[in-house]
Write a protein that holds these residues in place. Sequence first.
Motif, PDB file in Angstrom:
ATOM      1  N   ARG A  30       0.830  -1.297   0.144  1.00  0.00           N
ATOM      2  CA  ARG A  30      -0.186  -0.013   0.092  1.00  0.00           C
ATOM      3  C   ARG A  30       0.821   1.118   0.034  1.00  0.00           C
ATOM      4  N   LEU A  31       1.877   1.323   0.912  1.00  0.00           N
ATOM      5  CA  LEU A  31       2.849   2.371   0.888  1.00  0.00           C
ATOM      6  C   LEU A  31       3.479   2.504  -0.521  1.00  0.00           C
ATOM      7  N   LEU A  32       3.906   1.481  -0.954  1.00  0.00           N
ATOM      8  CA  LEU A  32       4.653   1.425  -2.380  1.00  0.00           C
ATOM      9  C   LEU A  32       3.680   2.252  -3.455  1.00  0.00           C
ATOM     10  N   ARG A  33       2.386   1.558  -3.534  1.00  0.00           N
ATOM     11  CA  ARG A  33       1.295   2.195  -4.217  1.00  0.00           C
ATOM     12  C   ARG A  33       1.311   3.558  -4.207  1.00  0.00           C
ATOM     13  N   TYR A  34       1.050   3.848  -3.064  1.00  0.00           N
ATOM     14  CA  TYR A  34       0.972   5.306  -2.670  1.00  0.00           C
ATOM     15  C   TYR A  34       1.915   6.219  -3.369  1.00  0.00           C
ATOM     16  N   LEU A  35       3.200   5.670  -3.128  1.00  0.00           N
ATOM     17  CA  LEU A  35       4.377   6.696  -3.471  1.00  0.00           C
ATOM     18  C   LEU A  35       4.469   6.560  -4.917  1.00  0.00           C
ATOM     19  N   VAL A  36       3.898   5.377  -5.810  1.00  0.00           N
ATOM     20  CA  VAL A  36       4.046   5.497  -7.249  1.00  0.00           C
ATOM     21  C   VAL A  36       2.955   6.359  -7.516  1.00  0.00           C
ATOM     22  N   TYR A  37       1.831   6.426  -6.990  1.00  0.00           N
ATOM     23  CA  TYR A  37       0.983   7.431  -7.313  1.00  0.00           C
ATOM     24  C   TYR A  37       1.263   8.845  -7.247  1.00  0.00           C
ATOM     25  N   TRP A  38       2.190   9.030  -6.350  1.00  0.00           N
ATOM     26  CA  TRP A  38       2.669  10.398  -6.041  1.00  0.00           C
ATOM     27  C   TRP A  38       3.777  10.781  -7.092  1.00  0.00           C
ATOM     28  N   THR A  39       4.683   9.698  -7.392  1.00  0.00           N
ATOM     29  CA  THR A  39       5.885  10.101  -8.017  1.00  0.00           C
ATOM     30  C   THR A  39       5.778   9.737  -9.468  1.00  0.00           C
ATOM     31  N   SER A  40       5.101   8.765  -9.691  1.00  0.00           N
ATOM     32  CA  SER A  40       4.889   7.941 -11.175  1.00  0.00           C
ATOM     33  C   SER A  40       6.347   7.449 -11.618  1.00  0.00           C
ATOM     34  N   ARG A  41       7.030   7.048 -10.776  1.00  0.00           N
ATOM     35  CA  ARG A  41       8.094   6.555 -10.783  1.00  0.00           C
ATOM     36  C   ARG A  41       8.616   5.218 -10.089  1.00  0.00           C
ATOM     37  N   ARG A  42       8.588   4.166 -10.539  1.00  0.00           N
ATOM     38  CA  ARG A  42       8.770   2.860  -9.604  1.00  0.00           C
ATOM     39  C   ARG A  42       9.763   2.779  -8.583  1.00  0.00           C
ATOM     40  N   GLU A  43      10.986   3.048  -9.323  1.00  0.00           N
ATOM     41  CA  GLU A  43      12.159   3.063  -8.560  1.00  0.00           C
ATOM     42  C   GLU A  43      12.344   4.161  -7.424  1.00  0.00           C
ATOM     43  N   LEU A  44      11.877   5.299  -7.898  1.00  0.00           N
ATOM     44  CA  LEU A  44      11.979   6.423  -6.728  1.00  0.00           C
ATOM     45  C   LEU A  44      11.251   6.128  -5.587  1.00  0.00           C
ATOM     46  N   ALA A  45       9.988   5.438  -6.025  1.00  0.00           N
ATOM     47  CA  ALA A  45       8.711   5.128  -4.964  1.00  0.00           C
ATOM     48  C   ALA A  45       9.434   4.029  -4.097  1.00  0.00           C
ATOM     49  N   GLU A  46      10.187   3.017  -4.629  1.00  0.00           N
ATOM     50  CA  GLU A  46      10.759   2.215  -3.658  1.00  0.00           C
ATOM     51  C   GLU A  46      11.984   2.503  -2.738  1.00  0.00           C
ATOM     52  N   ASP A  47      12.741   3.574  -3.130  1.00  0.00           N
ATOM     53  CA  ASP A  47      13.723   4.223  -2.500  1.00  0.00           C
ATOM     54  C   ASP A  47      12.858   4.976  -1.153  1.00  0.00           C
ATOM     55  N   LEU A  48      11.802   5.709  -1.565  1.00  0.00           N
ATOM     56  CA  LEU A  48      11.046   6.416  -0.498  1.00  0.00           C
ATOM     57  C   LEU A  48      10.327   5.518   0.514  1.00  0.00           C
ATOM     58  N   VAL A  49      10.165   4.450   0.176  1.00  0.00           N
ATOM     59  CA  VAL A  49       9.512   3.387   0.945  1.00  0.00           C
ATOM     60  C   VAL A  49      10.360   3.226   2.168  1.00  0.00           C
ATOM     61  N   GLN A  50      11.675   2.732   1.979  1.00  0.00           N
ATOM     62  CA  GLN A  50      12.422   2.713   2.978  1.00  0.00           C
ATOM     63  C   GLN A  50      12.763   3.883   3.832  1.00  0.00           C
ATOM     64  N   GLU A  51      12.857   5.123   3.061  1.00  0.00           N
ATOM     65  CA  GLU A  51      12.974   6.318   3.662  1.00  0.00           C
ATOM     66  C   GLU A  51      11.824   6.684   4.762  1.00  0.00           C
ATOM     67  N   THR A  52      10.634   6.340   4.200  1.00  0.00           N
ATOM     68  CA  THR A  52       9.424   6.664   5.051  1.00  0.00           C
ATOM     69  C   THR A  52       9.333   5.752   6.290  1.00  0.00           C
ATOM     70  N   TRP A  53       9.726   4.690   6.160  1.00  0.00           N
ATOM     71  CA  TRP A  53       9.872   3.726   7.635  1.00  0.00           C
ATOM     72  C   TRP A  53      10.818   4.147   8.162  1.00  0.00           C
ATOM     73  N   LEU A  54      12.035   4.608   7.938  1.00  0.00           N
ATOM     74  CA  LEU A  54      13.084   5.176   8.883  1.00  0.00           C
ATOM     75  C   LEU A  54      12.694   6.265   9.361  1.00  0.00           C
ATOM     76  N   ARG A  55      11.889   7.165   8.828  1.00  0.00           N
ATOM     77  CA  ARG A  55      11.307   8.475   9.379  1.00  0.00           C
ATOM     78  C   ARG A  55      10.141   8.131  10.462  1.00  0.00           C
ATOM     79  N   VAL A  56       9.500   7.045   9.983  1.00  0.00           N
ATOM     80  CA  VAL A  56       8.415   6.565  11.017  1.00  0.00           C
ATOM     81  C   VAL A  56       9.079   6.317  12.372  1.00  0.00           C
ATOM     82  N   LEU A  57      10.274   5.410  12.337  1.00  0.00           N
ATOM     83  CA  LEU A  57      11.024   5.270  13.572  1.00  0.00           C
ATOM     84  C   LEU A  57      11.564   6.412  14.267  1.00  0.00           C
ATOM     85  N   GLU A  58      11.969   7.414  13.397  1.00  0.00           N
ATOM     86  CA  GLU A  58      12.639   8.588  14.195  1.00  0.00           C
ATOM     87  C   GLU A  58      11.550   9.334  15.003  1.00  0.00           C
TER      88      GLU A  58
END
Lengths: 162, 198
Positions: free
Chosen positions: B41-69
């Motif tokens: 769901r997070l990946l899909r959301y970021l794909v909808y935002w960025t229209s770029r699959r690779e960028l969305a995958e990078d942002l998925v990881q960053e999102t979770w690290l930010r969630v931890l912080e």
Amino acid sequence: MPLENHEKARFLLHRALVEGISLEDRRWLDAHVGQCAECGRYADLSARAVRALDWFALELDPAAALRVENIVRSRAEEMRSAESRAKSLWIGTGVAIFLTFTGSAVTWRTLAWLASQWNLPSRVWQIGFAAFWLLPSLLLALLPLFRRRLLGEHSDSKGQTI
Amino acid sequence: MVAVVTAFSRVAESESQCIARALRRRDSEFIGRIVSQYHYRLLRYLVYWTSRRELAEDLVQETWLRVLERAGQYNGRLRFEPWLFSIARNLAIDHLRKQQTATHRMCREDEAGVDLPAPDFESPFFAAARSEDAKRIAAALGALEPIYREALLLRFQEELSLAEIAQVAGAPISTVSSRIHRGLSMLQAALGGGADAA
């Protein structure tokens, strides 16, 4: 059919999709759509547009998903360890400060008694107490908090020691 | 019906509170499970935002690290999804802004004769399209601004309420409703409802 009925129908169709409508509005809408071919087509198109969003299913790369999971899990463990160490540090510092003050109170009374036995002026033994007992004790108690700076350790942006 | 909704909301609330507790305690096992649970769901959301699959995958990881912080900021009183998506959204926006700044800098360099790399991404919507209708919809989705795509996804696929979408988007409910309407109109036009577009 009056134009406002079509406008009302389209308004309700949109509203029904986005936030829901009352039962009374739903009945009116169903009745109108059943009679009006144009609004019926609009309703069908709206429903298809919503269903069309389901056409885009992403293919997941399980390895990539697992990699992210492991990275996040590791980071959570690192943060937990760091927080646990920080907590121990604060508790230790608190205990050290407490012991400093309680020990100082005992030492103060002891020195006062000894000074009275040896007829030492108050100023002398009090200055000695401050210089050779209280200040060093406080510094030692606070030392753990400044350990990192003294040893030249720094944290990177992720909180890891370098 | 009201009792069922209330009971369901209580269960959902408990899950949110469990997540909040696990995040605060840095419970790595539980966190790993929710990462796995929300990954698609997070990946899909970021794909909808960025229209770029690779960028969305990078942002998925960053999102979770930010969630931890920022775990301390989530108390579990509201659902987890809006909070998660709002973090992802902010990261996506920051990234797109940096890209825009870099593009402007590159344009200035271009005036000095430096070769610019051509954009080389394929729309993930086209990649997922399996029919002609789907390709038309993919084109319409690709043409929409991210804020309209986001509104459609959050309402019709994530099934967030208008208030929750407003929380994610940082916009009033009326604005969210307009964005959904605009997005739907574009999709209707793509499917052949041209008379009702815009």
